[in-house]
Write a protein that holds these residues in place. Structure first.
Motif, PDB file in Angstrom:
ATOM      1  N   ARG A   1       1.602   4.058  -3.209  1.00 53.59           N
ATOM      2  CA  ARG A   1       1.345   5.498  -3.182  1.00 53.59           C
ATOM      3  C   ARG A   1       2.454   6.238  -3.917  1.00 53.59           C
ATOM      4  O   ARG A   1       2.201   7.151  -4.697  1.00 53.59           O
ATOM      5  CB  ARG A   1       1.245   5.988  -1.739  1.00 53.59           C
ATOM      6  N   THR A   2       3.694   5.808  -3.661  1.00 56.53           N
ATOM      7  CA  THR A   2       4.830   6.441  -4.329  1.00 56.53           C
ATOM      8  C   THR A   2       4.760   6.244  -5.840  1.00 56.53           C
ATOM      9  O   THR A   2       5.032   7.163  -6.612  1.00 56.53           O
ATOM     10  CB  THR A   2       6.155   5.851  -3.802  1.00 56.53           C
TER      11      THR A   2
ATOM     12  N   HIS B   1      11.223   1.823  -2.167  1.00 53.77           N
ATOM     13  CA  HIS B   1       9.827   1.587  -2.510  1.00 53.77           C
ATOM     14  C   HIS B   1       9.708   0.844  -3.838  1.00 53.77           C
ATOM     15  O   HIS B   1       8.975  -0.135  -3.960  1.00 53.77           O
ATOM     16  CB  HIS B   1       9.065   2.912  -2.585  1.00 53.77           C
TER      17      HIS B   1
ATOM     18  N   GLU C   1       0.834  -1.199   0.000  1.00 53.59           N
ATOM     19  CA  GLU C   1       0.000   0.000   0.000  1.00 53.59           C
ATOM     20  C   GLU C   1       0.870   1.251   0.000  1.00 53.59           C
ATOM     21  O   GLU C   1       0.696   2.153  -0.810  1.00 53.59           O
ATOM     22  CB  GLU C   1      -0.883  -0.036   1.249  1.00 53.59           C
ATOM     23  N   GLN C   2       1.819   1.273   0.924  1.00 55.88           N
ATOM     24  CA  GLN C   2       2.682   2.438   1.069  1.00 55.88           C
ATOM     25  C   GLN C   2       3.507   2.703  -0.195  1.00 55.88           C
ATOM     26  O   GLN C   2       3.581   3.843  -0.674  1.00 55.88           O
ATOM     27  CB  GLN C   2       3.609   2.198   2.262  1.00 55.88           C
TER      28      GLN C   2
ATOM     29  N   GLU D   1      -3.196  -3.916  -7.460  1.00 54.26           N
ATOM     30  CA  GLU D   1      -2.846  -2.496  -7.510  1.00 54.26           C
ATOM     31  C   GLU D   1      -2.349  -2.112  -8.908  1.00 54.26           C
ATOM     32  O   GLU D   1      -2.682  -1.046  -9.420  1.00 54.26           O
ATOM     33  CB  GLU D   1      -1.763  -2.186  -6.471  1.00 54.26           C
TER      34      GLU D   1
ATOM     35  N   ARG E   1       2.074   5.651  -7.683  1.00 57.21           N
ATOM     36  CA  ARG E   1       0.966   6.413  -8.267  1.00 57.21           C
ATOM     37  C   ARG E   1       1.336   7.880  -8.430  1.00 57.21           C
ATOM     38  O   ARG E   1       0.886   8.546  -9.364  1.00 57.21           O
ATOM     39  CB  ARG E   1      -0.282   6.274  -7.401  1.00 57.21           C
ATOM     40  N   ALA E   2       2.185   8.351  -7.538  1.00 57.97           N
ATOM     41  CA  ALA E   2       2.624   9.743  -7.627  1.00 57.97           C
ATOM     42  C   ALA E   2       3.301  10.023  -8.967  1.00 57.97           C
ATOM     43  O   ALA E   2       3.225  11.136  -9.490  1.00 57.97           O
ATOM     44  CB  ALA E   2       3.583  10.062  -6.483  1.00 57.97           C
TER      45      ALA E   2
END
Lengths: 211, 211
Positions: free
Chosen positions: A77-78, A111, A73-74, A133, A80-81
């Motif tokens: 996020r990176t 990451h 999950e964490q 994801e 998707r940025a």
DNA sequence: CCTTTCGGTGAACACGTGTACACCGAAATG
DNA sequence: CATTTCGGTGTACACGTGTTCACCGAAAGG
């Protein structure tokens, strides 16, 4: 060394403290994963690196697999940025998009390394989490592509196909970047840009024939 | 149940026997790797599955990493067979090439799963071995492409770039195939073929501009 | 102020691990 | 036939592991 015994730090709310050690566990794990895969990571190792007793682990995660999913999950996020930032700075410019990717990888290599390493990795739960994801990400990219003038008339199926190809290429680039020495990063970036350009050329000429 | 104590099997040369147990170790490891990564595989487990005592392992491999590298060699032979077979059956037909790939994956899934899983995996020696082998494969493919009429005038650098992209796409397809249930294998194959066609279209229009 | 909640502790357990060592017996070699 | 080579055996050891349990002390809540 003054000896004022006054509380120099804020008392810190209980759930704040919990969040903090939880994050410490995640960070410690990610650190250790610099040169290992999740399979080879032990609970005790993580807690040791996080400065916490082994049994405390269970206050935050049911198992290492669980922690793995949280890491997905964490890290996602990176990732998707990247898409978001690339979208803002003009989606059309291929060179820029690749530059954004490279920049983000450089900023948080752990990451990206985690994602590409555990994607086909040995822990089913983690593998599944990354897969869904990435599917989401590809779908997002597909609708993005559908908004481009050149691809306005494309079947959703073909949009998805093209998006998948671009994601594959992107992940391959990420792997190369993560593995690469910094001095040949420009080469990797250049190749990735040319590959994307090649795909773009194909897209311009595509017609949905049914062979 | 007759009880003739005559040697019913050939005495078997010593190095033949050694080769046999060595292969048994490799096979056992590959079997166990169906649902695990190499990092999570123990020496004792492998020897147990191979029907051999733990210490016997060292007669064949210096370490598990060593066995991993040997596995890379073996699995790479299977992967190279794809290129060879695709070459024979008319390299131009994209659909056929993908079909060959799918067929080979179906025939020896463990080999392909091992390669895609350990490629970014946690064991440096194995990762390195796979990386160099794949580099070789890409180089081979690049010279193949250079022989095609459409790409006769290409720079070697661009040939390499295109070959890398195709290898990336191929490996992504392999991962999808290995993970896929058998009933949606046709879908995966179809998508892969369309992606390759997209790339081919891009290749037709490519010109080596320097942006 | 008294009680409850709960994140973190420390000792203990059974277990699987990698590797060292001396040893065996048959194939290989002379 | 005598000797050497060597793949495989069995025992033994020290060590790191996941998980259990009862326990602590301070924040949270009445």
């Amino acid at each position: 060394m003054s000896s004022t015994l006054l509380a120099v730090t804020e008392p810190e709310s209980r759930q704040d403290r919990k969040r903090r050690t939880r994050q410490a566990l995640l960070d410690a794990a990610l650190d250790l994963l610099a040169d290992r895969a999740m399979t080879g990571l032990s609970l005790r190792e993580v807690t040791r690196a996080a400065g916490v007793v082994p049994t405390a682990f269970y206050r935050h995660f049911a198992s290492m697999d669980d922690l793995g999913v949280a890491l997905v999950e964490q890290c996602m996020r990176t990732l998707r940025a990247v898409l978001r930032r690339a979208r803002r700075s003009g989606a059309a410019m291929i060179t820029d998009s690749v530059a954004v990717l490279a920049e983000q990888v450089r900023a948080a290599p752990a990451h990206f390394r985690f994602l590409v390493r555990e994607r086909p990795g040995g822990i089913p739960a983690v593998r599944a989490a990354i897969a869904t994801e990435l599917r989401l990400l590809a779908a997002e990219l597909a609708t993005d592509l559908g908004r481009l003038p050149v691809m306005a008339e494309w079947e959703t199926d073909d949009l998805r196909m093209a998006a998948d190809l671009m994601v594959s290429a992107m992940l391959a680039t990420v792997m190369a970047l993560v593995e690469a020495e910094e001095f040949d990063e420009p080469e990797v970036v250049d190749v990735a840009a040319r590959q994307l350009r090649l795909i773009a050329l194909g897209i311009e000429r595509w017609r949905p024939e049914t062979p």
